[in-house]
Design a protein around this motif. Structure first.
Motif, PDB file in Angstrom:
ATOM      1  N   ALA A  32      16.580  30.103  23.753  1.00  0.00           N
ATOM      2  CA  ALA A  32      15.781  29.193  22.931  1.00  0.00           C
ATOM      3  C   ALA A  32      15.334  29.821  21.612  1.00  0.00           C
ATOM      4  O   ALA A  32      15.067  29.105  20.644  1.00  0.00           O
ATOM      5  N   LYS A  33      15.275  31.156  21.557  1.00  0.00           N
ATOM      6  CA  LYS A  33      14.872  31.848  20.330  1.00  0.00           C
ATOM      7  C   LYS A  33      16.077  32.217  19.461  1.00  0.00           C
ATOM      8  O   LYS A  33      15.938  32.909  18.465  1.00  0.00           O
ATOM      9  N   GLY A  34      17.277  31.764  19.860  1.00  0.00           N
ATOM     10  CA  GLY A  34      18.481  32.040  19.071  1.00  0.00           C
ATOM     11  C   GLY A  34      19.067  33.409  19.310  1.00  0.00           C
ATOM     12  O   GLY A  34      19.858  33.894  18.504  1.00  0.00           O
ATOM     13  N   ARG A  35      18.720  34.026  20.436  1.00  0.00           N
ATOM     14  CA  ARG A  35      19.233  35.366  20.734  1.00  0.00           C
ATOM     15  C   ARG A  35      20.479  35.282  21.608  1.00  0.00           C
ATOM     16  O   ARG A  35      20.583  34.434  22.486  1.00  0.00           O
ATOM     17  N   LEU A  36      21.394  36.190  21.346  1.00  0.00           N
ATOM     18  CA  LEU A  36      22.647  36.263  22.075  1.00  0.00           C
ATOM     19  C   LEU A  36      22.830  37.688  22.576  1.00  0.00           C
ATOM     20  O   LEU A  36      22.749  38.638  21.793  1.00  0.00           O
ATOM     21  N   VAL A  37      23.075  37.843  23.877  1.00  0.00           N
ATOM     22  CA  VAL A  37      23.396  39.148  24.444  1.00  0.00           C
ATOM     23  C   VAL A  37      24.877  39.385  24.215  1.00  0.00           C
ATOM     24  O   VAL A  37      25.712  38.565  24.610  1.00  0.00           O
ATOM     25  N   HIS A  52      26.731  43.174  10.636  1.00  0.00           N
ATOM     26  CA  HIS A  52      26.579  42.030   9.733  1.00  0.00           C
ATOM     27  C   HIS A  52      27.161  40.816  10.414  1.00  0.00           C
ATOM     28  O   HIS A  52      28.254  40.893  10.977  1.00  0.00           O
ATOM     29  N   MET A  53      26.458  39.711  10.381  1.00  0.00           N
ATOM     30  CA  MET A  53      26.991  38.453  10.892  1.00  0.00           C
ATOM     31  C   MET A  53      26.999  37.455   9.751  1.00  0.00           C
ATOM     32  O   MET A  53      26.157  37.514   8.857  1.00  0.00           O
ATOM     33  N   THR A  54      27.991  36.560   9.781  1.00  0.00           N
ATOM     34  CA  THR A  54      28.100  35.576   8.712  1.00  0.00           C
ATOM     35  C   THR A  54      28.941  34.398   9.176  1.00  0.00           C
ATOM     36  O   THR A  54      29.503  34.411  10.271  1.00  0.00           O
ATOM     37  N   SER A  98      23.682  38.068   7.514  1.00  0.00           N
ATOM     38  CA  SER A  98      22.444  38.656   8.018  1.00  0.00           C
ATOM     39  C   SER A  98      22.768  40.032   8.585  1.00  0.00           C
ATOM     40  O   SER A  98      23.798  40.208   9.237  1.00  0.00           O
ATOM     41  N   LYS A  99      21.893  41.016   8.319  1.00  0.00           N
ATOM     42  CA  LYS A  99      22.051  42.369   8.870  1.00  0.00           C
ATOM     43  C   LYS A  99      21.107  42.529  10.046  1.00  0.00           C
ATOM     44  O   LYS A  99      19.951  42.125   9.975  1.00  0.00           O
ATOM     45  N   THR A 109      19.734  38.330  17.104  1.00  0.00           N
ATOM     46  CA  THR A 109      19.136  37.026  16.842  1.00  0.00           C
ATOM     47  C   THR A 109      19.948  36.354  15.751  1.00  0.00           C
ATOM     48  O   THR A 109      20.096  36.885  14.649  1.00  0.00           O
ATOM     49  N   ILE A 110      20.476  35.191  16.093  1.00  0.00           N
ATOM     50  CA  ILE A 110      21.292  34.438  15.134  1.00  0.00           C
ATOM     51  C   ILE A 110      20.353  33.579  14.292  1.00  0.00           C
ATOM     52  O   ILE A 110      19.599  32.769  14.851  1.00  0.00           O
ATOM     53  N   PRO A 111      20.348  33.731  12.981  1.00  0.00           N
ATOM     54  CA  PRO A 111      19.460  32.934  12.131  1.00  0.00           C
ATOM     55  C   PRO A 111      19.702  31.434  12.351  1.00  0.00           C
ATOM     56  O   PRO A 111      20.842  31.007  12.579  1.00  0.00           O
ATOM     57  N   PRO A 112      18.626  30.622  12.285  1.00  0.00           N
ATOM     58  CA  PRO A 112      18.757  29.179  12.530  1.00  0.00           C
ATOM     59  C   PRO A 112      19.820  28.494  11.670  1.00  0.00           C
ATOM     60  O   PRO A 112      20.575  27.663  12.171  1.00  0.00           O
ATOM     61  N   ASN A 113      19.892  28.840  10.379  1.00  0.00           N
ATOM     62  CA  ASN A 113      20.890  28.182   9.516  1.00  0.00           C
ATOM     63  C   ASN A 113      22.313  28.496   9.957  1.00  0.00           C
ATOM     64  O   ASN A 113      23.187  27.637   9.910  1.00  0.00           O
TER      65      ASN A 113
END
Length: 164
Positions: A32-37, A52-54, A98-99, A109-113
């Motif tokens: 629910a908080k946008g976190r991924l293991v 870096h994720m994009t 995002s870094k 944590t994957i940013p909401p956008n």
């Protein structure tokens, strides 16, 4: 440049052993908080490094370790700034980036956008792509995997992948 190193004959490219690659398909959930293991195999390769994720091609999220991100930045640096299409590509890449480092539980944590743009709601598939990782919504991955596998096993064209 390919070469042989050490007594174990590990093949290396640009100082990275081929054992140091992201492989496999792993089904996970985004909380629910946008976190991924991330899968343990992938976490061990990332360690304490900043990733870096994009937004990636095909409207999916990509995760890049430092060595791969350096290559991406170099490629963008070689783009012609006078080319509108290339400027737009760079904007899409960097404005969605995002870094992060892994937390103690091996999560990012994957940013909401980015979650919204990639359709990452609950069930996702983490796919190793050698030098980087893709994260797909499960339903889209099932469709993509079926089409990709069909194309791969039924091709009669040269793949450019050596003896495959």
């Amino acid at each position: 440049m390919w070469g042989i190193v050490g007594e174990q004959d590990n093949i290396v490219e640009d100082g990275i052993e081929l054992d140091d690659e992201f492989l496999g398909e792993f089904h996970h959930s985004v909380d629910a908080k946008g976190r991924l293991v991330l899968p343990s195999d992938h976490r061990s390769l990332i360690g304490k490094e900043t990733i870096h994720m994009t937004l990636g091609f095909d409207n999916i999220m990509t995760i890049h370790p430092p060595a791969d991100w350096v290559k991406i930045r170099a490629s963008v640096g070689e783009m012609r700034r006078g080319d509108r299409s290339q400027r737009r590509t760079a904007r899409a890449l960097f404005s969605n980036a995002s870094k992060q480092t892994l937390d103690k539980q091996g999560r990012i944590t994957i940013p909401p956008n980015l979650r919204e743009k990639c359709g990452l709601t609950k069930e996702v598939v983490v796919v190793g792509m050698g030098e980087f990782i893709e994260v797909w919504p499960q339903d889209r991955w099932e469709s993509e995997q079926g089409e990709a596998n069909d194309l791969y096993v039924n091709t009669d064209e040269t793949t450019g992948m050596g003896s495959l």
